[in-house]
Scaffold this motif. Structure first.
Motif, PDB file in Angstrom:
ATOM      1  N   ARG A  11       0.841  -1.203   0.000  1.00 21.14           N
ATOM      2  CA  ARG A  11       0.000   0.000   0.000  1.00 21.14           C
ATOM      3  C   ARG A  11       0.870   1.245   0.000  1.00 21.14           C
ATOM      4  NH1 ARG A  11      -5.394  -0.467   1.894  1.00 21.14           N
ATOM      5  NH2 ARG A  11      -5.525   1.666   1.131  1.00 21.14           N
ATOM      6  N   VAL A  12       0.347   2.322  -0.569  1.00 23.53           N
ATOM      7  CA  VAL A  12       1.045   3.597  -0.585  1.00 23.53           C
ATOM      8  C   VAL A  12       0.477   4.483   0.515  1.00 23.53           C
ATOM      9  CG1 VAL A  12       1.507   5.701  -1.914  1.00 23.53           C
ATOM     10  CG2 VAL A  12       1.590   3.465  -3.033  1.00 23.53           C
ATOM     11  N   VAL A  13       1.381   5.048   1.307  1.00 20.87           N
ATOM     12  CA  VAL A  13       1.012   5.994   2.363  1.00 20.87           C
ATOM     13  C   VAL A  13       1.824   7.267   2.138  1.00 20.87           C
ATOM     14  CG1 VAL A  13       0.453   4.170   4.026  1.00 20.87           C
ATOM     15  CG2 VAL A  13       2.772   5.116   3.974  1.00 20.87           C
ATOM     16  N   HIS A  14       1.524   8.313   2.887  1.00 20.43           N
ATOM     17  CA  HIS A  14       2.322   9.540   2.830  1.00 20.43           C
ATOM     18  C   HIS A  14       3.153   9.658   4.091  1.00 20.43           C
ATOM     19  CE1 HIS A  14      -0.137  12.034  -0.290  1.00 20.43           C
ATOM     20  NE2 HIS A  14       0.383  10.936  -0.797  1.00 20.43           N
ATOM     21  N   ILE A  15       4.397  10.120   3.919  1.00 22.12           N
ATOM     22  CA  ILE A  15       5.316  10.394   5.017  1.00 22.12           C
ATOM     23  C   ILE A  15       5.480  11.907   5.094  1.00 22.12           C
ATOM     24  CG2 ILE A  15       7.711  10.166   5.803  1.00 22.12           C
ATOM     25  CD1 ILE A  15       6.165   7.568   6.027  1.00 22.12           C
ATOM     26  N   VAL A  16       5.501  12.452   6.315  1.00 25.75           N
ATOM     27  CA  VAL A  16       5.727  13.887   6.490  1.00 25.75           C
ATOM     28  C   VAL A  16       7.206  14.089   6.819  1.00 25.75           C
ATOM     29  CG1 VAL A  16       5.070  15.963   7.761  1.00 25.75           C
ATOM     30  CG2 VAL A  16       3.377  14.151   7.373  1.00 25.75           C
ATOM     31  N   LEU A  17       7.888  14.866   5.977  1.00 25.74           N
ATOM     32  CA  LEU A  17       9.298  15.176   6.189  1.00 25.74           C
ATOM     33  C   LEU A  17       9.441  16.268   7.235  1.00 25.74           C
ATOM     34  CD1 LEU A  17      10.529  15.272   2.482  1.00 25.74           C
ATOM     35  CD2 LEU A  17      10.382  13.314   4.016  1.00 25.74           C
ATOM     36  N   ALA A  18      10.651  16.481   7.721  1.00 28.36           N
ATOM     37  CA  ALA A  18      10.907  17.526   8.714  1.00 28.36           C
ATOM     38  C   ALA A  18      10.575  18.906   8.161  1.00 28.36           C
ATOM     39  CB  ALA A  18      12.361  17.476   9.167  1.00 28.36           C
ATOM     40  N   THR A  19      10.638  19.055   6.834  1.00 24.02           N
ATOM     41  CA  THR A  19      10.311  20.328   6.191  1.00 24.02           C
ATOM     42  C   THR A  19       8.805  20.555   6.107  1.00 24.02           C
ATOM     43  OG1 THR A  19      10.279  19.286   4.016  1.00 24.02           O
ATOM     44  CG2 THR A  19      12.389  20.215   4.759  1.00 24.02           C
ATOM     45  N   GLY A  20       8.012  19.530   6.432  1.00 21.65           N
ATOM     46  CA  GLY A  20       6.561  19.611   6.320  1.00 21.65           C
ATOM     47  C   GLY A  20       6.039  19.067   5.002  1.00 21.65           C
ATOM     48  N   ALA A  21       6.947  18.802   4.059  1.00 22.54           N
ATOM     49  CA  ALA A  21       6.546  18.242   2.770  1.00 22.54           C
ATOM     50  C   ALA A  21       6.096  16.801   2.942  1.00 22.54           C
ATOM     51  CB  ALA A  21       7.716  18.317   1.785  1.00 22.54           C
ATOM     52  N   HIS A  22       5.200  16.375   2.089  1.00 19.20           N
ATOM     53  CA  HIS A  22       4.716  14.999   2.094  1.00 19.20           C
ATOM     54  C   HIS A  22       5.325  14.267   0.922  1.00 19.20           C
ATOM     55  CE1 HIS A  22       0.824  15.936   4.508  1.00 19.20           C
ATOM     56  NE2 HIS A  22       1.839  16.669   4.902  1.00 19.20           N
ATOM     57  N   ARG A  23       5.727  13.023   1.156  1.00 20.29           N
ATOM     58  CA  ARG A  23       6.272  12.182   0.095  1.00 20.29           C
ATOM     59  C   ARG A  23       5.598  10.818   0.156  1.00 20.29           C
ATOM     60  NH1 ARG A  23       7.336  16.336  -1.399  1.00 20.29           N
ATOM     61  NH2 ARG A  23       9.355  17.335  -1.682  1.00 20.29           N
ATOM     62  N   PRO A  24       5.386  10.189  -1.025  1.00 18.11           N
ATOM     63  CA  PRO A  24       4.785   8.859  -1.036  1.00 18.11           C
ATOM     64  C   PRO A  24       5.773   7.813  -0.527  1.00 18.11           C
ATOM     65  CG  PRO A  24       5.455   9.471  -3.240  1.00 18.11           C
ATOM     66  CD  PRO A  24       5.698  10.674  -2.361  1.00 18.11           C
ATOM     67  N   ALA A  25       5.225   6.795   0.102  1.00 19.38           N
ATOM     68  CA  ALA A  25       6.044   5.697   0.604  1.00 19.38           C
ATOM     69  C   ALA A  25       5.262   4.400   0.444  1.00 19.38           C
ATOM     70  CB  ALA A  25       6.402   5.923   2.066  1.00 19.38           C
ATOM     71  N   THR A  26       5.979   3.346   0.125  1.00 20.58           N
ATOM     72  CA  THR A  26       5.361   2.033  -0.017  1.00 20.58           C
ATOM     73  C   THR A  26       5.616   1.228   1.247  1.00 20.58           C
ATOM     74  OG1 THR A  26       5.788   2.088  -2.393  1.00 20.58           O
ATOM     75  CG2 THR A  26       5.313  -0.062  -1.419  1.00 20.58           C
ATOM     76  N   VAL A  27       4.560   0.612   1.761  1.00 25.61           N
ATOM     77  CA  VAL A  27       4.686  -0.234   2.948  1.00 25.61           C
ATOM     78  C   VAL A  27       5.436  -1.502   2.553  1.00 25.61           C
ATOM     79  CG1 VAL A  27       3.435  -1.559   4.706  1.00 25.61           C
ATOM     80  CG2 VAL A  27       2.569   0.685   3.962  1.00 25.61           C
ATOM     81  N   ILE A  28       6.561  -1.761   3.239  1.00 25.18           N
ATOM     82  CA  ILE A  28       7.347  -2.961   2.944  1.00 25.18           C
ATOM     83  C   ILE A  28       7.266  -3.991   4.059  1.00 25.18           C
ATOM     84  CG2 ILE A  28       8.900  -1.815   1.336  1.00 25.18           C
ATOM     85  CD1 ILE A  28      10.956  -1.626   3.598  1.00 25.18           C
ATOM     86  N   HIS A  29       6.764  -3.592   5.226  1.00 24.18           N
ATOM     87  CA  HIS A  29       6.521  -4.521   6.330  1.00 24.18           C
ATOM     88  C   HIS A  29       5.401  -3.945   7.176  1.00 24.18           C
ATOM     89  CE1 HIS A  29       7.176  -7.422   9.539  1.00 24.18           C
ATOM     90  NE2 HIS A  29       7.092  -6.405  10.386  1.00 24.18           N
ATOM     91  N   ALA A  30       4.352  -4.707   7.329  1.00 22.35           N
ATOM     92  CA  ALA A  30       3.220  -4.271   8.135  1.00 22.35           C
ATOM     93  C   ALA A  30       3.296  -4.931   9.501  1.00 22.35           C
ATOM     94  CB  ALA A  30       1.911  -4.636   7.445  1.00 22.35           C
ATOM     95  N   SER A  31       2.940  -4.164  10.521  1.00 23.91           N
ATOM     96  CA  SER A  31       2.944  -4.714  11.873  1.00 23.91           C
ATOM     97  C   SER A  31       1.577  -4.506  12.501  1.00 23.91           C
ATOM     98  CB  SER A  31       4.026  -4.036  12.721  1.00 23.91           C
ATOM     99  OG  SER A  31       3.757  -2.657  12.840  1.00 23.91           O
ATOM    100  N   GLU A  32       1.302  -5.258  13.537  1.00 28.00           N
ATOM    101  CA  GLU A  32       0.000  -5.163  14.199  1.00 28.00           C
ATOM    102  C   GLU A  32      -0.153  -3.876  14.996  1.00 28.00           C
ATOM    103  OE1 GLU A  32      -0.756  -8.700  16.432  1.00 28.00           O
ATOM    104  OE2 GLU A  32      -0.277  -9.984  14.739  1.00 28.00           O
TER     105      GLU A  32
END
Length: 98
Positions: A11-32
């Protein structure tokens, strides 16, 4: 708050960088515990330059971020916490709907 649905591998999620910008990220390991490991796609033009050190305490990711590995324009972040507001650096959230 726990995200609904929980992130799953691929799944694709968004990550918030320290600058406040959002970047796409792919989940490579899901945890409970809703803190997935993700591979972040960085913007080479805007994220990787001499004025913005990428991988130190003054870079894109806050010091509280988990260890990561940079490969080309990708960065792996482990156990990334969820933030439903999508504003806290070093967190993930579902992509905004437009």
């Amino acid at each position: 708050m726990t995200p609904n649905p929980l992130p799953t591998i691929g799944r694709v999620v968004h990550i918030v960088l320290a600058t406040g910008a959002h970047r796409p990220a792919t989940v490579i390991h899901a945890s409970e515990d809703d803190q997935p490991n993700v591979m972040v796609n960085l913007d080479a033009t805007n994220d990787l330059n001499d004025k913005t050190p990428v991988f130190d305490s003054h870079g894109l990711f806050p010091e509280s971020s988990r260890p990561f590995l940079r490969t080309a324009y990708l960065a792996q972040l482990d156990s990334v916490p969820y933030d439903e507001t999508g504003t806290l650096p070093g967190t993930w959230h579902w992509p905004e709907r437009t």
